[in-house]
Design a protein around this motif. Sequence first.
Motif, PDB file in Angstrom:
ATOM      1  N   TYR A 100       0.872  -1.177   0.000  1.00  0.00           N
ATOM      2  CA  TYR A 100       0.000   0.000   0.000  1.00  0.00           C
ATOM      3  C   TYR A 100       0.908   1.226   0.000  1.00  0.00           C
ATOM      4  CZ  TYR A 100      -3.986  -3.011   1.048  1.00  0.00           C
ATOM      5  OH  TYR A 100      -4.953  -3.980   0.983  1.00  0.00           O
ATOM      6  N   VAL A 149      -1.493  -1.193  -4.141  1.00  0.00           N
ATOM      7  CA  VAL A 149      -2.589  -0.223  -4.142  1.00  0.00           C
ATOM      8  C   VAL A 149      -2.018   1.148  -3.830  1.00  0.00           C
ATOM      9  CG1 VAL A 149      -4.767   0.486  -3.062  1.00  0.00           C
ATOM     10  CG2 VAL A 149      -4.272  -1.948  -3.390  1.00  0.00           C
ATOM     11  N   PRO A 157      -4.679   0.243  -9.263  1.00  0.00           N
ATOM     12  CA  PRO A 157      -5.710   0.292  -8.230  1.00  0.00           C
ATOM     13  C   PRO A 157      -5.457   1.490  -7.307  1.00  0.00           C
ATOM     14  CG  PRO A 157      -4.756  -1.911  -8.413  1.00  0.00           C
ATOM     15  CD  PRO A 157      -3.886  -0.994  -9.197  1.00  0.00           C
ATOM     16  N   LEU A 214      -7.045   3.661  -4.027  1.00  0.00           N
ATOM     17  CA  LEU A 214      -7.996   3.823  -2.929  1.00  0.00           C
ATOM     18  C   LEU A 214      -7.914   5.276  -2.493  1.00  0.00           C
ATOM     19  CD1 LEU A 214      -9.958   2.568  -0.854  1.00  0.00           C
ATOM     20  CD2 LEU A 214      -7.969   2.027   0.564  1.00  0.00           C
ATOM     21  N   PRO A 251     -13.071   3.179  -2.897  1.00  0.00           N
ATOM     22  CA  PRO A 251     -12.216   2.289  -3.686  1.00  0.00           C
ATOM     23  C   PRO A 251     -12.418   2.564  -5.169  1.00  0.00           C
ATOM     24  CG  PRO A 251     -13.629   1.079  -2.125  1.00  0.00           C
ATOM     25  CD  PRO A 251     -14.184   2.455  -2.256  1.00  0.00           C
ATOM     26  N   VAL A 276      -9.743  -2.091  -7.293  1.00  0.00           N
ATOM     27  CA  VAL A 276      -9.430  -2.381  -5.894  1.00  0.00           C
ATOM     28  C   VAL A 276     -10.390  -3.455  -5.409  1.00  0.00           C
ATOM     29  CG1 VAL A 276      -9.267  -1.461  -3.552  1.00  0.00           C
ATOM     30  CG2 VAL A 276      -8.643  -0.025  -5.500  1.00  0.00           C
ATOM     31  N   THR A 277      -9.861  -4.569  -4.931  1.00  0.00           N
ATOM     32  CA  THR A 277     -10.711  -5.677  -4.515  1.00  0.00           C
ATOM     33  C   THR A 277     -11.259  -5.469  -3.113  1.00  0.00           C
ATOM     34  OG1 THR A 277      -8.925  -6.971  -3.509  1.00  0.00           O
ATOM     35  CG2 THR A 277      -9.246  -7.215  -5.889  1.00  0.00           C
ATOM     36  N   GLU A 304      -8.674  -6.245  -0.569  1.00  0.00           N
ATOM     37  CA  GLU A 304      -7.698  -5.174  -0.356  1.00  0.00           C
ATOM     38  C   GLU A 304      -8.275  -4.064   0.514  1.00  0.00           C
ATOM     39  OE1 GLU A 304      -5.014  -5.633  -4.422  1.00  0.00           O
ATOM     40  OE2 GLU A 304      -6.913  -4.528  -4.486  1.00  0.00           O
ATOM     41  N   VAL A 305      -9.556  -3.774   0.339  1.00  0.00           N
ATOM     42  CA  VAL A 305     -10.207  -2.786   1.201  1.00  0.00           C
ATOM     43  C   VAL A 305     -10.214  -3.282   2.648  1.00  0.00           C
ATOM     44  CG1 VAL A 305     -12.382  -1.624   1.741  1.00  0.00           C
ATOM     45  CG2 VAL A 305     -11.636  -1.816  -0.635  1.00  0.00           C
TER      46      VAL A 305
END
Length: 265
Positions: A61, A90, A112, A114, A133, A137-138, A141-142
């Motif tokens: 991240y 991300v 991706p 966020l 998101p 972004v899956t 991942e969130v």
Amino acid sequence: MTFGFIGTGSMGGALARAARRRLEGGQILLANRTEAKAAALAKELGASLSNNRTIAGNADYVFLGVKPQMMGDLLAEIGPELRIRKDRFVLVSMAAGRSVADIQAMAGGDYPVLRIMPNTPCSIGEGMVLYTPGPGVTEAEVQVFLESMAGAGRFSPIPEKQMDAGSAVAGCGPAFVDLFVEALADGGVACGLPRAQALEFAAQMVLGSARLLLESGKHPGELKDAVCSPGGTTIQGVRKLEEAGFRGAVMNAVIAACEKGGNVK
């Protein structure tokens, strides 16, 4: 799992401190334009001092903690590192007025993203973090983000089209509240209270009032009415605030901040 923070100013530093409540120091990478600031925070948190390109090339991240006006230059700098990555990552943007599409365009890829809007109380675990998101972004991942950053405070998903409005309330709001607390304390000093005591009274009052509002679920108007006894002192103070246009001034402050957020250059 590594969280890399590019920019360790007020907001980036607050989020890094929040992350450290859930992550090990070795999972946190810190970089800042003024290296000494990142080094001091790394020492405080037991985290790793790094640099922009290393974070861009390795962190799972990548937190982009720079001002909106500096985002283009930062993403141009780290773009080559992002493009050669083969693993999943991300980008986490906290820049006011910069959409997910803006970040992707400046980064040069459909990465991706966020998008978040935190506030400074995150540094003590009492923050309000709004998040959107972006495409790609899956949900997993969130969830990793939410679990790892839970030490920041409360989180709320929000449609991106409402992010500027949410930012004007939650992100800018601490400055408005601080101004209010300072004014309350000044009033107390004018009435004879020592400065330190007046500040303590005002700050604790705001803290307690906010918790009462959240925990009771009551409308703020109802809680206000409960303090205003007929013919009492509080209603006279409320009358003066209304005469001065207090509520209109606060609304205008939020609207001005929202409009500025939508027009960041």
